[in-house]
Design a protein around this motif. Structure first.
Motif, mmCIF file in Angstrom:
data_model
loop_
_atom_site.group_PDB
_atom_site.id
_atom_site.type_symbol
_atom_site.label_atom_id
_atom_site.label_comp_id
_atom_site.label_asym_id
_atom_site.label_seq_id
_atom_site.Cartn_x
_atom_site.Cartn_y
_atom_site.Cartn_z
ATOM 1 N N THR A 1 0.846 -1.187 0.000
ATOM 2 C CA THR A 1 0.000 0.000 0.000
ATOM 3 C C THR A 1 0.884 1.242 0.000
ATOM 4 O O THR A 1 2.050 1.177 0.398
ATOM 5 C CB THR A 1 -0.896 0.033 1.255
ATOM 6 O OG1 THR A 1 -0.076 -0.034 2.422
ATOM 7 C CG2 THR A 1 -1.887 -1.137 1.258
ATOM 8 N N PRO A 2 0.365 2.387 -0.466
ATOM 9 C CA PRO A 2 1.175 3.609 -0.458
ATOM 10 C C PRO A 2 1.696 3.977 0.924
ATOM 11 O O PRO A 2 2.813 4.474 1.059
ATOM 12 C CB PRO A 2 0.202 4.669 -0.988
ATOM 13 C CG PRO A 2 -0.771 3.905 -1.838
ATOM 14 C CD PRO A 2 -0.945 2.586 -1.132
ATOM 15 N N ALA A 3 0.891 3.745 1.955
ATOM 16 C CA ALA A 3 1.291 4.081 3.325
ATOM 17 C C ALA A 3 1.689 2.821 4.085
ATOM 18 O O ALA A 3 0.963 1.823 4.064
ATOM 19 C CB ALA A 3 0.144 4.770 4.053
ATOM 20 N N ALA A 4 2.829 2.861 4.736
ATOM 21 C CA ALA A 4 3.254 1.741 5.586
ATOM 22 C C ALA A 4 2.386 1.681 6.828
ATOM 23 O O ALA A 4 2.009 2.710 7.393
ATOM 24 C CB ALA A 4 4.713 1.912 5.962
ATOM 25 N N ARG A 5 2.061 0.466 7.260
ATOM 26 C CA ARG A 5 1.282 0.255 8.473
ATOM 27 C C ARG A 5 2.148 -0.381 9.550
ATOM 28 O O ARG A 5 3.026 -1.182 9.241
ATOM 29 C CB ARG A 5 0.109 -0.679 8.210
ATOM 30 C CG ARG A 5 -1.225 -0.022 7.862
ATOM 31 C CD ARG A 5 -1.278 0.514 6.486
ATOM 32 N NE ARG A 5 -2.659 0.867 6.107
ATOM 33 C CZ ARG A 5 -2.967 1.486 4.988
ATOM 34 N NH1 ARG A 5 -2.024 1.836 4.135
ATOM 35 N NH2 ARG A 5 -4.232 1.765 4.709
ATOM 36 N N PRO A 6 1.893 -0.058 10.825
ATOM 37 C CA PRO A 6 2.644 -0.713 11.901
ATOM 38 C C PRO A 6 2.254 -2.174 12.034
ATOM 39 O O PRO A 6 1.083 -2.532 11.901
ATOM 40 C CB PRO A 6 2.245 0.084 13.143
ATOM 41 C CG PRO A 6 0.945 0.733 12.803
ATOM 42 C CD PRO A 6 0.980 0.987 11.330
ATOM 43 N N ALA A 7 3.230 -3.029 12.289
ATOM 44 C CA ALA A 7 2.945 -4.456 12.477
ATOM 45 C C ALA A 7 2.241 -4.708 13.805
ATOM 46 O O ALA A 7 1.441 -5.635 13.934
ATOM 47 C CB ALA A 7 4.239 -5.263 12.409
ATOM 48 N N ASN A 8 2.554 -3.880 14.801
ATOM 49 C CA ASN A 8 1.935 -4.015 16.126
ATOM 50 C C ASN A 8 1.169 -2.750 16.451
ATOM 51 O O ASN A 8 1.757 -1.686 16.642
ATOM 52 C CB ASN A 8 2.992 -4.275 17.196
ATOM 53 C CG ASN A 8 2.395 -4.303 18.597
ATOM 54 O OD1 ASN A 8 1.226 -4.636 18.778
ATOM 55 N ND2 ASN A 8 3.199 -3.942 19.585
ATOM 56 N N SER A 9 -0.160 -2.860 16.501
ATOM 57 C CA SER A 9 -1.003 -1.712 16.850
ATOM 58 C C SER A 9 -1.673 -1.888 18.205
ATOM 59 O O SER A 9 -2.617 -1.182 18.537
ATOM 60 C CB SER A 9 -2.085 -1.509 15.771
ATOM 61 O OG SER A 9 -1.544 -0.953 14.600
ATOM 62 N N ARG A 10 -1.182 -2.837 18.987
ATOM 63 C CA ARG A 10 -1.792 -3.075 20.299
ATOM 64 C C ARG A 10 -1.483 -1.922 21.258
ATOM 65 O O ARG A 10 -0.350 -1.463 21.325
ATOM 66 C CB ARG A 10 -1.280 -4.385 20.895
ATOM 67 C CG ARG A 10 -1.710 -5.628 20.124
ATOM 68 C CD ARG A 10 -1.037 -6.863 20.673
ATOM 69 N NE ARG A 10 0.416 -6.787 20.496
ATOM 70 C CZ ARG A 10 1.284 -7.581 21.118
ATOM 71 N NH1 ARG A 10 0.854 -8.475 21.990
ATOM 72 N NH2 ARG A 10 2.588 -7.462 20.883
ATOM 73 N N MET A 11 -2.492 -1.484 21.988
ATOM 74 C CA MET A 11 -2.319 -0.406 22.957
ATOM 75 C C MET A 11 -2.930 -0.820 24.293
ATOM 76 O O MET A 11 -4.024 -1.381 24.342
ATOM 77 C CB MET A 11 -2.989 0.879 22.468
ATOM 78 C CG MET A 11 -2.376 1.446 21.204
ATOM 79 S SD MET A 11 -2.968 3.126 20.819
ATOM 80 C CE MET A 11 -4.715 2.808 20.523
ATOM 81 N N SER A 12 -2.223 -0.533 25.362
ATOM 82 C CA SER A 12 -2.729 -0.812 26.705
ATOM 83 C C SER A 12 -3.747 0.252 27.102
ATOM 84 O O SER A 12 -3.516 1.450 26.933
ATOM 85 C CB SER A 12 -1.580 -0.807 27.714
ATOM 86 O OG SER A 12 -2.082 -0.803 29.036
ATOM 87 N N ASN A 13 -4.871 -0.199 27.664
ATOM 88 C CA ASN A 13 -5.907 0.705 28.154
ATOM 89 C C ASN A 13 -5.866 0.873 29.674
ATOM 90 O O ASN A 13 -6.825 1.361 30.277
ATOM 91 C CB ASN A 13 -7.290 0.187 27.739
ATOM 92 C CG ASN A 13 -7.482 0.228 26.236
ATOM 93 O OD1 ASN A 13 -7.386 1.280 25.618
ATOM 94 N ND2 ASN A 13 -7.753 -0.915 25.644
ATOM 95 N N ASP A 14 -4.769 0.446 30.299
ATOM 96 C CA ASP A 14 -4.698 0.457 31.759
ATOM 97 C C ASP A 14 -4.802 1.872 32.344
ATOM 98 O O ASP A 14 -5.412 2.074 33.406
ATOM 99 C CB ASP A 14 -3.396 -0.196 32.233
ATOM 100 C CG ASP A 14 -3.390 -1.704 32.010
ATOM 101 O OD1 ASP A 14 -4.472 -2.263 31.709
ATOM 102 O OD2 ASP A 14 -2.314 -2.315 32.136
ATOM 103 N N LYS A 15 -4.222 2.845 31.675
ATOM 104 C CA LYS A 15 -4.289 4.219 32.184
ATOM 105 C C LYS A 15 -5.728 4.720 32.174
ATOM 106 O O LYS A 15 -6.182 5.371 33.138
ATOM 107 C CB LYS A 15 -3.399 5.138 31.348
ATOM 108 C CG LYS A 15 -3.401 6.592 31.823
ATOM 109 C CD LYS A 15 -2.541 7.468 30.924
ATOM 110 C CE LYS A 15 -2.622 8.931 31.341
ATOM 111 N NZ LYS A 15 -1.850 9.823 30.430
#
Length: 298
Positions: free
Chosen positions: A261-275
């Motif tokens: 794709t024209p834009a590179a995507r991150p392989a890891n998009s996991r985010m912690s919701n602990d905060k």
């Protein structure tokens, strides 16, 4: 407390903005403006609207979200993702309002092996992520009361998103190839809107002094995405499993390298919701449960 309390909501033609029109009811008089009533490419119009309405709260889900198109449309992506949020923040500071703004997992490069936390270094890999990060920074620099809510892989039953694309392609094709080496949490637009309203309800629970103190203590950046994790391939398989369609295509896993794709995507998009959970006592449901509810309501 001002009477009446005005909540200015943008982006109502989008997935999250549409859901927010309903979830924000009860927090004040919601004035919902789509692109035809408020041109976010026009900084002066933004200033005029905020000064005329004198809102106590500005909720801005509007954004340039065409990730691939942004690679060749940097100017427009910058106007919507950087300039407009900055002007909203400046005007919020001017009129004494608070600003809620939405950002993205794409502010990270995706190389971390675990879920990202809010304090992790940012390093966006594409123009969309860069402009969203610059928008975050522009808001914070004004010193206005604000919540920046980073979310990921947003979908719903309207607009353009992965869920609707899969359902459309599944009705047309016997076989689909879907990327299996990018991991994240598909997040229902309704979940984002519901949790936003639950958080904001806490801000108005007391008198004016208590509200000001609440914003002083809580202004900042938070991750707000669904619980759990999956790949785009896993998301697609779950869509067809839970949708109950009579016709179900074969979903083949492929590496991202096979779908350039024209834009590179991150392989890891996991985010912690602990905060988010620690600060406000709210946590999003697991992505699969939210998907089931979304599909049930079609």
């Amino acid at each position: 407390m001002r009477e009446p309390r005005v909540v200015l909501l943008t982006g109502t033609s989008g997935q999250v903005g549409f859901e927010l029109q309903r979830s924000l009811q009860g927090l004040g008089t919601v004035v919902a403006l789509d692109r035809h009533r408020l041109d976010l490419r026009d900084p002066q119009q933004i200033r005029d609207v905020v000064r005329a309405m004198q809102p106590v709260l500005i909720v801005n889900p509007a954004a340039y979200t065409a990730v691939d198109a942004a690679e060749s449309d940097v100017a427009d992506a910058t106007r919507l993702n950087v300039d407009a949020p900055r002007v909203f923040a400046e005007e919020a500071k001017r009129v004494g309002a608070a600003l809620v703004h939405y950002s993205t997992d794409y502010v990270f490069d995706g190389t971390k092996p675990e879920a990202y936390v809010e304090s992790d270094p940012t390093d966006p890999r594409n123009v969309y992520g860069k402009t969203k990060l610059a928008g975050e920074q522009a808001i914070a620099a004004t010193g206005c009361n604000h919540l920046i809510l980073r979310t990921s892989w947003v979908y719903g039953t309207r607009g353009k998103n992965f869920l609707l694309t899969m359902l459309r392609l599944g009705a047309e094709r016997d076989e689909l190839s879907v990327v299996a080496d990018q991991i994240g949490a598909p997040t229902w637009a309704n979940t984002i809107a519901s949790l936003t309203s639950q958080v904001l309800a806490q801000s108005v629970a007391g008198n004016d002094d208590e509200t000001r103190d609440w914003w002083r203590r809580h202004s900042g950046t938070y991750h707000l995405s669904a619980g759990g994790e999956t790949s785009w391939h896993g998301f697609a398989e779950a869509i067809f499993e839970l949708a109950g369609e009579a016709r179900r295509p074969l979903v083949k896993p492929i590496p991202a390298s096979s779908y350039p794709t024209p834009a590179a995507r991150p392989a890891n998009s996991r985010m912690s919701n602990d905060k988010l959970a620690a600060s406000f006592g709210v946590r999003a449901p697991d992505w699969r449960e939210a998907l089931r509810l979304c599909l049930a309501g079609r």
